[in-house]
Motif scaffolding. Structure first.
Motif, mmCIF file in Angstrom:
data_model
loop_
_atom_site.group_PDB
_atom_site.id
_atom_site.type_symbol
_atom_site.label_atom_id
_atom_site.label_comp_id
_atom_site.label_asym_id
_atom_site.label_seq_id
_atom_site.Cartn_x
_atom_site.Cartn_y
_atom_site.Cartn_z
ATOM 1 N N ASP A 53 37.321 -61.825 33.755
ATOM 2 C CA ASP A 53 38.231 -62.947 33.989
ATOM 3 C C ASP A 53 37.735 -64.249 33.373
ATOM 4 N N ASP A 54 36.408 -64.444 33.325
ATOM 5 C CA ASP A 54 35.882 -65.687 32.755
ATOM 6 C C ASP A 54 35.910 -65.696 31.224
ATOM 7 N N SER A 55 36.455 -64.631 30.628
ATOM 8 C CA SER A 55 36.631 -64.592 29.174
ATOM 9 C C SER A 55 37.967 -65.193 28.743
ATOM 10 N N PHE A 56 38.724 -65.682 29.699
ATOM 11 C CA PHE A 56 40.025 -66.289 29.416
ATOM 12 C C PHE A 56 39.994 -67.740 29.878
ATOM 13 N N SER A 57 40.560 -68.616 29.069
ATOM 14 C CA SER A 57 40.571 -70.028 29.447
ATOM 15 C C SER A 57 41.774 -70.729 28.829
ATOM 16 N N ILE A 58 42.006 -71.924 29.308
ATOM 17 C CA ILE A 58 43.077 -72.770 28.777
ATOM 18 C C ILE A 58 42.446 -74.078 28.327
ATOM 19 N N THR A 59 42.726 -74.449 27.099
ATOM 20 C CA THR A 59 42.237 -75.699 26.535
ATOM 21 C C THR A 59 43.412 -76.663 26.401
ATOM 22 N N THR A 60 43.220 -77.897 26.835
ATOM 23 C CA THR A 60 44.274 -78.900 26.710
ATOM 24 C C THR A 60 44.026 -79.725 25.451
ATOM 25 N N HIS A 61 45.027 -79.776 24.597
ATOM 26 C CA HIS A 61 45.008 -80.609 23.391
ATOM 27 C C HIS A 61 46.078 -81.681 23.577
ATOM 28 N N TYR A 62 46.014 -82.705 22.769
ATOM 29 C CA TYR A 62 47.039 -83.750 22.811
ATOM 30 C C TYR A 62 47.605 -83.947 21.417
ATOM 31 N N LEU A 63 48.925 -84.036 21.322
ATOM 32 C CA LEU A 63 49.565 -84.253 20.022
ATOM 33 C C LEU A 63 49.114 -85.559 19.396
ATOM 34 N N ASN A 64 48.850 -85.492 18.101
ATOM 35 C CA ASN A 64 48.551 -86.680 17.307
ATOM 36 C C ASN A 64 47.424 -87.528 17.907
ATOM 37 N N ASP A 65 46.491 -86.910 18.563
ATOM 38 C CA ASP A 65 45.418 -87.618 19.252
ATOM 39 C C ASP A 65 44.270 -87.925 18.280
ATOM 40 N N CYS A 66 44.610 -88.571 17.182
ATOM 41 C CA CYS A 66 43.604 -88.909 16.174
ATOM 42 C C CYS A 66 43.741 -90.380 15.796
ATOM 43 N N ALA A 67 42.638 -91.079 15.733
ATOM 44 C CA ALA A 67 42.653 -92.522 15.477
ATOM 45 C C ALA A 67 43.225 -92.873 14.108
ATOM 46 N N HIS A 68 43.094 -91.982 13.131
ATOM 47 C CA HIS A 68 43.539 -92.307 11.775
ATOM 48 C C HIS A 68 45.063 -92.308 11.626
ATOM 49 N N ILE A 69 45.805 -91.845 12.597
ATOM 50 C CA ILE A 69 47.258 -91.803 12.490
ATOM 51 C C ILE A 69 47.875 -93.194 12.616
ATOM 52 N N GLY A 70 47.366 -94.008 13.507
ATOM 53 C CA GLY A 70 47.892 -95.363 13.666
ATOM 54 C C GLY A 70 48.856 -95.479 14.832
ATOM 55 N N ASP A 71 49.522 -96.617 14.927
ATOM 56 C CA ASP A 71 50.395 -96.912 16.061
ATOM 57 C C ASP A 71 51.845 -96.484 15.864
ATOM 58 N N ASP A 72 52.197 -95.972 14.685
ATOM 59 C CA ASP A 72 53.596 -95.650 14.407
ATOM 60 C C ASP A 72 53.962 -94.212 14.758
ATOM 61 N N VAL A 73 53.165 -93.540 15.577
ATOM 62 C CA VAL A 73 53.389 -92.139 15.920
ATOM 63 C C VAL A 73 54.464 -92.030 16.991
ATOM 64 N N SER A 74 55.385 -91.076 16.823
ATOM 65 C CA SER A 74 56.484 -90.930 17.775
ATOM 66 C C SER A 74 56.141 -90.025 18.953
#
Length: 115
Positions: A53-74
């Motif tokens: 059972d401990d071989s399964f997991s869930i990772t949370t990512h966030y869309l466009n969570d990168c500083a180089h994208i800027g403030d114009d992300v929708s």
């Protein structure tokens, strides 16, 4: 607004003497309950049913969570699609190193991250 995306993952070490763990993406989901369902269903599949059972997991990512994208992300998911950007390179004839850069709501944002 940060939009979470949940990745269901199965992982195991094929051999404890090897320096790496193998990871299998079971899918990306907009709801945690869908990722949990994917894990539950995957545990019954051939090849995954022998894993603990401990071989399964869930990772949370966030869309466009990168500083180089800027403030114009929708942050809007369009047509139920997301774009993942990863890198990889060969260490030698046997090992490839890879890593995660980000998940993006548009191909434009993913290409910008690659640049």
């Amino acid at each position: 607004m940060r939009v979470p995306i949940y990745e269901a993952v199965a992982h195991y070490k094929r051999n404890n003497e090897l320096p790496y763990t193998e990871y299998f993406c079971l899918g990306f989901f907009s709801k945690l309950s869908l990722a949990e369902k994917a894990l539950t269903e995957s545990k019954n599949l051939i090849g995954f049913s022998d894993l603990a059972d401990d071989s399964f997991s869930i990772t949370t990512h966030y869309l466009n969570d990168c500083a180089h994208i800027g403030d114009d992300v929708s942050f809007e998911i369009i047509n139920n699609k997301i774009y993942g950007v990863w890198y990889d390179y060969d260490i030698d004839d046997y090992y490839t190193c890879s890593g995660y850069i980000g998940l993006f709501s548009t191909l434009k944002y993913a290409e910008k991250a690659i640049e």
